[in-house]
Design an enzyme around this catalytic site. Sequence first.
Site, mmCIF file in Angstrom:
data_model
loop_
_atom_site.group_PDB
_atom_site.id
_atom_site.type_symbol
_atom_site.label_atom_id
_atom_site.label_comp_id
_atom_site.label_asym_id
_atom_site.label_seq_id
_atom_site.Cartn_x
_atom_site.Cartn_y
_atom_site.Cartn_z
ATOM 1 N N HIS A 264 55.080 45.444 40.743
ATOM 2 C CA HIS A 264 53.541 45.357 40.281
ATOM 3 C C HIS A 264 53.366 43.965 39.890
ATOM 4 O O HIS A 264 52.382 43.264 40.498
ATOM 5 C CB HIS A 264 53.229 46.367 39.066
ATOM 6 C CG HIS A 264 51.977 46.262 38.873
ATOM 7 N ND1 HIS A 264 50.871 47.157 39.187
ATOM 8 C CD2 HIS A 264 51.384 45.422 37.769
ATOM 9 C CE1 HIS A 264 49.652 46.629 38.512
ATOM 10 N NE2 HIS A 264 49.900 45.783 37.586
ATOM 11 N N GLU A 265 54.135 43.383 38.958
ATOM 12 C CA GLU A 265 54.034 42.019 38.450
ATOM 13 C C GLU A 265 54.367 41.046 39.746
ATOM 14 O O GLU A 265 53.453 40.006 39.879
ATOM 15 C CB GLU A 265 54.894 41.734 37.391
ATOM 16 C CG GLU A 265 54.606 42.383 36.130
ATOM 17 C CD GLU A 265 53.053 42.707 35.820
ATOM 18 O OE1 GLU A 265 52.579 41.644 36.283
ATOM 19 O OE2 GLU A 265 52.719 43.726 35.416
ATOM 20 N N HIS A 268 51.040 40.676 41.753
ATOM 21 C CA HIS A 268 50.149 39.583 41.016
ATOM 22 C C HIS A 268 50.560 38.321 41.496
ATOM 23 O O HIS A 268 49.968 37.504 41.781
ATOM 24 C CB HIS A 268 50.041 39.632 39.464
ATOM 25 C CG HIS A 268 49.413 40.876 39.106
ATOM 26 N ND1 HIS A 268 47.946 41.114 39.431
ATOM 27 C CD2 HIS A 268 49.746 42.011 38.492
ATOM 28 C CE1 HIS A 268 47.500 42.166 38.750
ATOM 29 N NE2 HIS A 268 48.486 42.814 38.279
ATOM 30 N N GLU A 294 44.265 42.981 40.859
ATOM 31 C CA GLU A 294 44.830 44.160 40.672
ATOM 32 C C GLU A 294 44.917 44.917 41.968
ATOM 33 O O GLU A 294 46.008 45.644 42.254
ATOM 34 C CB GLU A 294 44.147 45.161 39.772
ATOM 35 C CG GLU A 294 44.776 46.599 39.226
ATOM 36 C CD GLU A 294 46.150 46.027 38.251
ATOM 37 O OE1 GLU A 294 46.174 44.984 37.911
ATOM 38 O OE2 GLU A 294 46.705 46.942 38.085
#
Length: 501
Positions: A264-265, A268, A294
Site C-alpha cells: 500500500h505505502e 503511494h 489512494e
Amino acid sequence: MEAKLQELKKRLVEINDLKSAAELLYWDQATYMPSGGASARARQMATLERLAHEKFTDPAIGKLLEELRSCRESLDYDSDEASLIRVTQREYDRAVRIPPSFAEQLSSHSSASYEAWTKARPADDFSAIQPYLEKTLDLSRQLADFFPGYEHIADPLIDYEDYGMKASTLRVLFDELREQLVPIVEAITSQPMADDSCLHQNFPEAQQLAFGLEIIERLGYDFTRGRQDKTPHPFMIKFSLGDVRITTRVKENNLNEALFGAMHEAGHALYEQGISMDLESTPLADGASAGAHEAQSRLWENLVGHSRGFWTFYYPRLQEVFPDQLKPVSLDTFYRAINKVERSLIRTAADEVTYNLHVMIRFGLELDLLEGQLTVADLPQAWRERYQTDLGIAPPDDRDGVMQDIHWYSSTIGGRFQGYTLGNIMGAQFYEAALAAHPEIPEQIARGQFQTLLGWLKENIYRHGNKFTPSELIERVTGGPLSTEPYIKYLRKKYGELYSL
Ligand code: ZN
C-alpha cells in the site's frame, strides 16, 4: 515574462525547502526521536510551517501571479509553466483566505486533541474527548466559512483534499455504490466464511520485513530514492523526488499487516517517485488529490497484490520463507484467506468489499455534524446505528467505534474520508484503462513482471504530478468521467469466482 516566472519558481522552491525540512522533522519524530524531544520538536515544526505560510502568502507572490496571468493564457495548458502558474494561483487564493492566527489555533487544538485521543481511546472514555471534538467541529465550520458561497458547508473542506469534488455529487456517487455493495456483502456473508487461520500463525518479524522489501523492490520502488522504517501507523512521506520514504508495522501473528501495508505505502511512493524531475520542489511535484493518491496505493495493494496471478508467482516464494507455517497450506486456501470478506468493526483492517461501507459511514456522519443535524454528544449512538444498518454489526464500545480513527482527533471534521472511497473507484478505473492498453498485464503479473503496468501508470498519471485536477486526470486517462462501474465490475468478477454470487 521569463524573469518573472524564474522569480516565482525561486520563491516556490524556497517555500518547498522549508516545508520539506518540517516533513523531515516529522519523519524523525515518528521513527527515531527520543520521547524527550517531543515538545521542542512540535515547536520547531510549527516555526517552519509558519515561515513557509508567511512566505507563500506574501503579497509579492500574488503580484507575480497577477503579472504572469497573460503569459499563462498564451502558454499550452499542459506545459509545466502554465500548470505551475495555474496550480500556484489556486493554492495561493486558498492560503490567503485563512488568517494565520486561525491556522495556529487549529494546529495547536489539533495537537491537544490528538494527545487527548491517545489517552481516551485505550480508556474507552468518549466523554474525555467530547469537548475537544466539539471544538474541532466548531473550528471546522469556521474554516469552511472562510470560503463563502459554498453549496454545502463540507464543500470547502472536501475541496482541499479532493479538488473539485462536492458533497452533493459525492452523496449521489456513494449512494449508488452502497446500493450495489450491500447486496454483494449480503450474498457473500450468507455463505461459509473463508478460513484465514493460515495467516495468523507465528511469522517472525525479520523474515516478514525482508519479504515485503523484496516484493516492493520488484514492483518498482526505488531504494536509491527511498527507504522503509517501522512506525506504529504506516505512512509515506516525501522530502524531494529523490527521497520518498515509507514506513510499516509488523504483527508476528498477522501476515496481512506488513505484507499488504508495504504494498500500500509503496503504491503511494511509486506515484511520487514517478513524478517528472522537471517538477522537482514546485507545487506540481505532488499527487493530484487524496483520491488520486489512494487510487495508486489501492491499485498496487489490492488489484495487483490481492490477485490470484500475483500469488501464483509469489506464493511458492512465500512458502520457502515460511516452510513450517505455509507448506501444508495450498495456494487456493491462501488466496481465499487473504480475500476473506466479513462484517467487521475496524475500517483499516476491512476487506476490499466492505471497506467502502466503513468510509461512507464516516462521510455521512461528517456531513450531519457539519450541517448541525447531529451533535457530538449523540455521535457514538449514531455511529452504532449506522454500523448496524450498513454492516449489520455494532461496536460494543467506543474504542472500536467512534474513537477508532485518528482523523477527527488530529485535524478537521469534513473532507477527511471521501478520498479513500474515491481512491478505490479511481484505482479500478485506471487499472481497467491500463488493461485495455496492455491486455498482457495480468499474465505478466503472474510471472512477477510489473514494468508494463508501472510504465503505463508513469506515462499516463505519475509523471504529471499535480498538473491536472482529479476530473481532468480521469478524463485524460480513461476517456470518461468518474464512474463506479469498473470497480463494481471488478468486485463482481473476482468475488463471483471466490463465492457463488
Ligand atoms: Zn493510503
